[in-house]
Design a protein around this motif. Structure first.
Motif, PDB file in Angstrom:
ATOM      1  N   ALA A  51      24.012  26.315 -30.639  1.00 50.92           N
ATOM      2  CA  ALA A  51      24.401  26.328 -29.229  1.00 50.92           C
ATOM      3  C   ALA A  51      24.906  27.679 -28.767  1.00 50.92           C
ATOM      4  CB  ALA A  51      25.466  25.258 -28.979  1.00 50.92           C
ATOM      5  N   LEU A  52      25.537  28.436 -29.658  1.00 44.87           N
ATOM      6  CA  LEU A  52      26.108  29.723 -29.263  1.00 44.87           C
ATOM      7  C   LEU A  52      25.104  30.870 -29.322  1.00 44.87           C
ATOM      8  CD1 LEU A  52      29.719  29.738 -30.757  1.00 44.87           C
ATOM      9  CD2 LEU A  52      28.937  29.048 -28.490  1.00 44.87           C
ATOM     10  N   TRP A  53      23.903  30.612 -29.829  1.00 47.65           N
ATOM     11  CA  TRP A  53      22.908  31.685 -29.936  1.00 47.65           C
ATOM     12  C   TRP A  53      22.619  32.376 -28.599  1.00 47.65           C
ATOM     13  CZ3 TRP A  53      17.876  32.352 -28.022  1.00 47.65           C
ATOM     14  CH2 TRP A  53      17.164  33.414 -28.594  1.00 47.65           C
ATOM     15  N   PRO A  54      22.444  31.644 -27.486  1.00 50.59           N
ATOM     16  CA  PRO A  54      22.208  32.347 -26.218  1.00 50.59           C
ATOM     17  C   PRO A  54      23.350  33.286 -25.833  1.00 50.59           C
ATOM     18  CG  PRO A  54      21.617  30.039 -26.014  1.00 50.59           C
ATOM     19  CD  PRO A  54      22.354  30.187 -27.312  1.00 50.59           C
ATOM     20  N   GLY A  55      24.576  32.942 -26.221  1.00 48.63           N
ATOM     21  CA  GLY A  55      25.698  33.816 -25.928  1.00 48.63           C
ATOM     22  C   GLY A  55      25.575  35.154 -26.631  1.00 48.63           C
ATOM     23  N   TYR A  56      25.066  35.136 -27.859  1.00 51.82           N
ATOM     24  CA  TYR A  56      24.834  36.392 -28.580  1.00 51.82           C
ATOM     25  C   TYR A  56      23.702  37.192 -27.928  1.00 51.82           C
ATOM     26  CZ  TYR A  56      27.875  34.702 -32.320  1.00 51.82           C
ATOM     27  OH  TYR A  56      28.956  34.268 -33.031  1.00 51.82           O
ATOM     28  N   VAL A  57      22.702  36.481 -27.394  1.00 55.47           N
ATOM     29  CA  VAL A  57      21.646  37.171 -26.648  1.00 55.47           C
ATOM     30  C   VAL A  57      22.244  37.879 -25.438  1.00 55.47           C
ATOM     31  CG1 VAL A  57      19.540  36.880 -25.291  1.00 55.47           C
ATOM     32  CG2 VAL A  57      19.841  35.584 -27.406  1.00 55.47           C
ATOM     33  N   GLY A  58      23.080  37.160 -24.693  1.00 56.65           N
ATOM     34  CA  GLY A  58      23.721  37.751 -23.536  1.00 56.65           C
ATOM     35  C   GLY A  58      24.571  38.955 -23.888  1.00 56.65           C
ATOM     36  N   GLY A  59      25.283  38.877 -25.021  1.00 57.14           N
ATOM     37  CA  GLY A  59      26.103  40.005 -25.451  1.00 57.14           C
ATOM     38  C   GLY A  59      25.272  41.226 -25.787  1.00 57.14           C
TER      39      GLY A  59
END
Length: 248
Positions: A51-59
């Motif tokens: 679930a947190l993978w998109p957050g790393y993309v955004g970062g």
């Protein structure tokens, strides 16, 4: 899943994305949220990682300005991070869940204090920005990849500490490399856990877009901070994560 549960997970995902972009440790926001909704430990762990993978993309996308001129460095370190993440993912899926649990708070606390002493450690171990990357940083990134794939909490602090010791560069540029490596480790975990782990995809569908928005917001906040302030924020987050893990 009730409307209250949905709002609870959206808030957790947004905050986790912000924290991961700033310093790492967003897992300590979203993981307890999943446990609070009744998910078993292993299911919560693998669901949280996906679930947190998109957050790393955004970062990583948010730091594209700071990543200019660092392609060679980032690529070579990413390969090392992939190898470490493969080992860490395998350990999580194949070994008892409490194998490293007692060591995790101490590791994150040590990394946080080492980051506080980063200027001195960088003079001791590091070189100039245009020098070849020290071989020791590869060992550190490999271990950071193992840790991050096994248990994500505080991964950003661990990786930033390793990079800060061996890369003599502006902290914002180093943090940008850290963001890419965090994305690489997370990507390996997502593939492994999606194929072999008990992922709760309904929770992923709620948290993932919120974490993406949080990741983009977190990089903007980090860019506004002077390096000394950013270091202080990361250290504070890291020690908070260590304390939370120790109490749990």
């Amino acid at each position: 899943m009730t409307a209250t549960d949905l709002l609870f997970l959206v808030g957790a995902g947004l905050l986790a994305g912000v924290v991961n972009a700033l310093a790492g440790g967003g897992t300590l926001v979203s993981f307890p949220a999943l446990l609070a909704l009744g998910l078993p430990g292993l299911t919560a762990t693998v669901t949280n990682a996906v679930a947190l993978w998109p957050g790393y993309v955004g970062g990583a996308v948010g730091y594209r300005k700071e990543l200019r001129g660092q392609r060679s460095r980032t690529t070579s370190l990413s390969v090392t991070a992939v190898l470490g993440a493969c080992v860490g993912s395998s350990l999580l899926l194949l070994t008892p869940g409490k194998l490293f649990e007692s060591m995790v708070p101490w590791l994150v606390a040590f990394a946080s204090l080492a980051l506080l002493a980063q200027p001195w450690l960088r003079r001791l171990f590091g070189g100039e920005a245009d020098e070849p990357v020290s071989r020791l940083v590869y060992a550190g990134v490999f271990l950071g990849g193992c840790y991050g794939a096994y248990f994500n909490g505080g991964m950003g602090v661990v990786l930033l500490t390793v990079l800060g010791m061996f890369l003599h560069d502006n902290l914002h540029r180093v943090n940008a490399v850290r963001a890419v490596l965090s994305l690489v480790v997370s990507s390996v975990s997502v593939v492994a856990f999606s194929l072999f782990g008990p992922v709760n995809w309904r929770a992923v569908a709620v948290i993932a877009p919120a974490s993406l928005a949080g990741g983009l917001l977190g990089t903007r906040l980090a860019r506004l901070m002077p390096p000394k302030v950013l270091r202080g924020v990361v250290v504070a987050f890291g020690l908070g994560v260590a304390a939370a893990l120790a109490l749990r």
